[in-house]
Design a protein around this motif. Structure first.
Motif, short mmCIF file in Angstrom:
data_model
loop_
_atom_site.label_atom_id
_atom_site.label_comp_id
_atom_site.label_asym_id
_atom_site.label_seq_id
_atom_site.Cartn_x
_atom_site.Cartn_y
_atom_site.Cartn_z
N GLY A 160 39.22 32.12 41.19
CA GLY A 160 40.42 31.93 40.23
C GLY A 160 41.43 33.12 40.18
O GLY A 160 42.70 32.96 40.32
N PRO A 161 40.81 34.41 39.53
CA PRO A 161 41.52 35.32 39.46
C PRO A 161 42.52 35.87 40.46
O PRO A 161 43.46 36.34 40.60
CB PRO A 161 40.78 36.29 38.61
CG PRO A 161 39.70 35.55 37.98
CD PRO A 161 39.48 34.34 38.97
N ILE A 162 41.50 35.82 41.70
CA ILE A 162 42.18 36.37 42.88
C ILE A 162 43.28 35.60 43.24
O ILE A 162 44.47 35.95 43.81
CB ILE A 162 41.15 36.30 43.92
CG1 ILE A 162 40.11 37.27 43.70
CG2 ILE A 162 41.89 36.85 45.40
CD1 ILE A 162 38.88 37.35 44.69
N ALA A 163 43.28 34.12 43.17
CA ALA A 163 44.26 33.25 43.52
C ALA A 163 45.46 33.38 42.82
O ALA A 163 46.71 33.40 43.29
CB ALA A 163 43.70 31.83 43.68
N LYS A 164 45.23 33.52 41.40
CA LYS A 164 46.47 33.78 40.41
C LYS A 164 47.10 35.33 40.84
O LYS A 164 48.38 35.05 40.83
CB LYS A 164 45.99 33.91 39.03
CG LYS A 164 45.32 32.41 38.61
CD LYS A 164 44.87 32.39 37.28
CE LYS A 164 44.30 31.21 36.63
NZ LYS A 164 43.62 31.10 35.28
N ALA A 165 46.38 36.42 41.16
CA ALA A 165 46.97 37.42 41.62
C ALA A 165 47.94 37.25 42.70
O ALA A 165 48.71 37.87 42.91
CB ALA A 165 45.99 38.61 41.75
N ILE A 166 47.19 36.61 43.80
CA ILE A 166 48.12 36.47 45.06
C ILE A 166 49.36 35.81 44.67
O ILE A 166 50.27 36.22 45.36
CB ILE A 166 47.25 35.54 45.98
CG1 ILE A 166 46.14 36.52 46.53
CG2 ILE A 166 48.07 35.29 47.31
CD1 ILE A 166 45.19 35.77 47.54
N THR A 179 47.31 43.25 55.52
CA THR A 179 45.81 43.29 55.07
C THR A 179 45.61 44.28 53.91
O THR A 179 44.85 43.91 52.95
CB THR A 179 44.83 43.91 56.17
OG1 THR A 179 45.19 44.94 56.88
CG2 THR A 179 44.57 42.80 57.44
N ALA A 180 46.27 45.63 54.04
CA ALA A 180 46.29 46.38 52.93
C ALA A 180 46.79 45.78 51.49
O ALA A 180 46.04 46.05 50.64
CB ALA A 180 47.10 47.58 53.31
N ILE A 185 45.27 43.46 46.20
CA ILE A 185 45.42 42.45 45.36
C ILE A 185 44.09 41.96 44.89
O ILE A 185 43.90 41.82 43.59
CB ILE A 185 46.36 41.39 45.86
CG1 ILE A 185 47.73 41.61 46.17
CG2 ILE A 185 46.19 40.05 45.00
CD1 ILE A 185 48.59 40.74 46.82
N VAL A 186 43.11 41.85 45.74
CA VAL A 186 41.80 41.44 45.40
C VAL A 186 41.06 42.42 44.70
O VAL A 186 40.33 42.08 43.65
CB VAL A 186 41.13 40.95 46.80
CG1 VAL A 186 39.67 40.96 46.40
CG2 VAL A 186 41.64 40.00 47.71
N ALA A 187 41.28 43.83 44.80
CA ALA A 187 40.66 44.92 44.36
C ALA A 187 41.17 44.98 42.76
O ALA A 187 40.51 45.13 41.87
CB ALA A 187 40.81 46.23 44.77
N ARG A 202 34.68 38.93 50.56
CA ARG A 202 34.29 37.67 50.41
C ARG A 202 35.51 36.90 50.71
O ARG A 202 35.55 35.89 51.21
CB ARG A 202 33.60 37.23 49.05
CG ARG A 202 32.37 37.83 49.04
CD ARG A 202 31.76 37.31 47.79
NE ARG A 202 30.45 37.87 47.63
CZ ARG A 202 29.20 37.20 47.75
NH1 ARG A 202 29.14 36.12 48.33
NH2 ARG A 202 27.93 37.82 47.49
N THR A 203 36.80 37.59 50.11
CA THR A 203 38.06 36.88 50.09
C THR A 203 38.47 36.81 51.63
O THR A 203 38.83 35.60 52.27
CB THR A 203 39.01 37.56 49.58
OG1 THR A 203 38.62 37.51 48.10
CG2 THR A 203 40.38 36.78 49.63
#
Length: 308
Positions: A160-166, A179-180, A185-187, A202-203
């Motif tokens: 959820g937080p990853i999707a919102k950040a993207i 990719t960077a 964003i994921v980090a 995992r993403t």
């Protein structure tokens, strides 16, 4: 791509031994569903008789180019995914080998976009001649769908937080293109992670599996194997993460038992269609020589005789 990049074939002797085990006619056909760079295929060809043949599949144009270097008349390849296994005639194949996942040359080529270790375009398509890239999909997908994909295909608890950040990045700076950028964003969205694992692992796995429909293709190929395998033919599958292995394990288990129809208790049971032959993990020596082998699991089953 740099042709010096090498792929070390995982469980190569074990897989070929399992595939070719048993008695097969002198005109038998075997299938390598994932040619890659030909590690398994070349070993299989070394052991085939003069009248036997090997048919390979691969979606990657670079794999097709590598296969063109094989001049053995017993070998042919199709530029298709292994879900097209079902196009073959019924009971026409003596063995099917599926080596799942992504190969080292694909991972190590920045332009393919499979790895967070290299900055490159966010592509991840196995077949670069068709379909939507990860960047294309992320440019339009909304938070609930992105979260669903990352959770379901990556088993990521911070989906959820990853999707919102993207999506927040996309609104502020435009589509995620590299990719960077995605790894960063994921980090920023993942607050804790297992020791030694990059937060983006995992993403990246989830998006690759999703954009290539890998699990759906695996399901179709497994079902097709029941049709195309001749009695005594072997199904050999090497997987590298739990989602794949679970599908293979459950498929073999389902078809390795007789099925009784509870609505017709006195009817003869439907016969089992496969016989499970075992599960193999890489040796400690193989993992030491090739760390990418550490998560591999090979499962083997044999097509049973078809009752009249």
């Amino acid at each position: 791509m740099d042709e010096t990049l090498q792929h070390i074939t995982v469980l190569a002797p074990e897989a070929v031994d399992a595939l070719l085990g048993g008695a097969h006619p002198p005109t038998a056909t075997f299938v390598d569903g994932t040619f890659g760079r030909g590690g398994h295929a070349r070993r299989i060809l070394e052991r085939l008789g003069p009248g036997q043949r090997l048919l390979a599949f691969d979606k990657d144009p670079q794999a097709i180019a590598a296969a063109a270097r094989i001049t053995d008349a017993r070998f042919s390849i199709r530029h298709e995914g292994f879900s097209h296994l079902g196009d073959l005639p019924q009971a026409s194949v003596a063995g099917v080998l599926l080596d799942l996942g992504v190969s080292s040359p694909q991972i190590d080529a920045p332009e393919r976009g499979f790895s967070f270790r290299f900055d490159g375009p966010l592509d991840m398509r196995m077949d670069t001649t068709r379909g939507q890239s990860v960047a294309d999909w992320l440019a339009h997908a909304e938070v609930p769908r992105i979260a669903e994909v990352i959770r379901d295909y990556g088993e990521e608890r911070f989906a959820g937080p990853i999707a919102k950040a993207i999506v927040a990045w996309r609104k502020e700076r435009g589509p995620v293109a590299s990719t960077a950028e995605l790894a960063g964003i994921v980090a920023g969205a993942v607050k804790t992670r297992e020791p030694g694992q990059n937060p983006a692992t995992r993403t990246f796995q989830a998006l690759r599996i999703f954009i290539n429909a890998e699990l759906e293709e695996l399901q179709r190929a497994l079902e097709a194997s029941l049709s195309v395998l001749a009695p005594g033919g072997r199904l050999v599958v090497i997987s590298f993460h739990s989602l794949e292995d679970r599908i293979v394990k459950q498929f073999i288990a389902l078809h390795s038992r007789e099925v009784f129809d509870r609505r017709a208790p006195f009817a003869a049971p439907a016969p089992m269609r496969l016989k499970a032959l075992g599960r193999v993990k890489p040796s400690a020596a193989e993992v030491a020589a090739n760390p990418r082998a550490r998560s591999a699991v090979m499962r083997v089953a044999e097509r049973t005789e078809v009752r009249p």
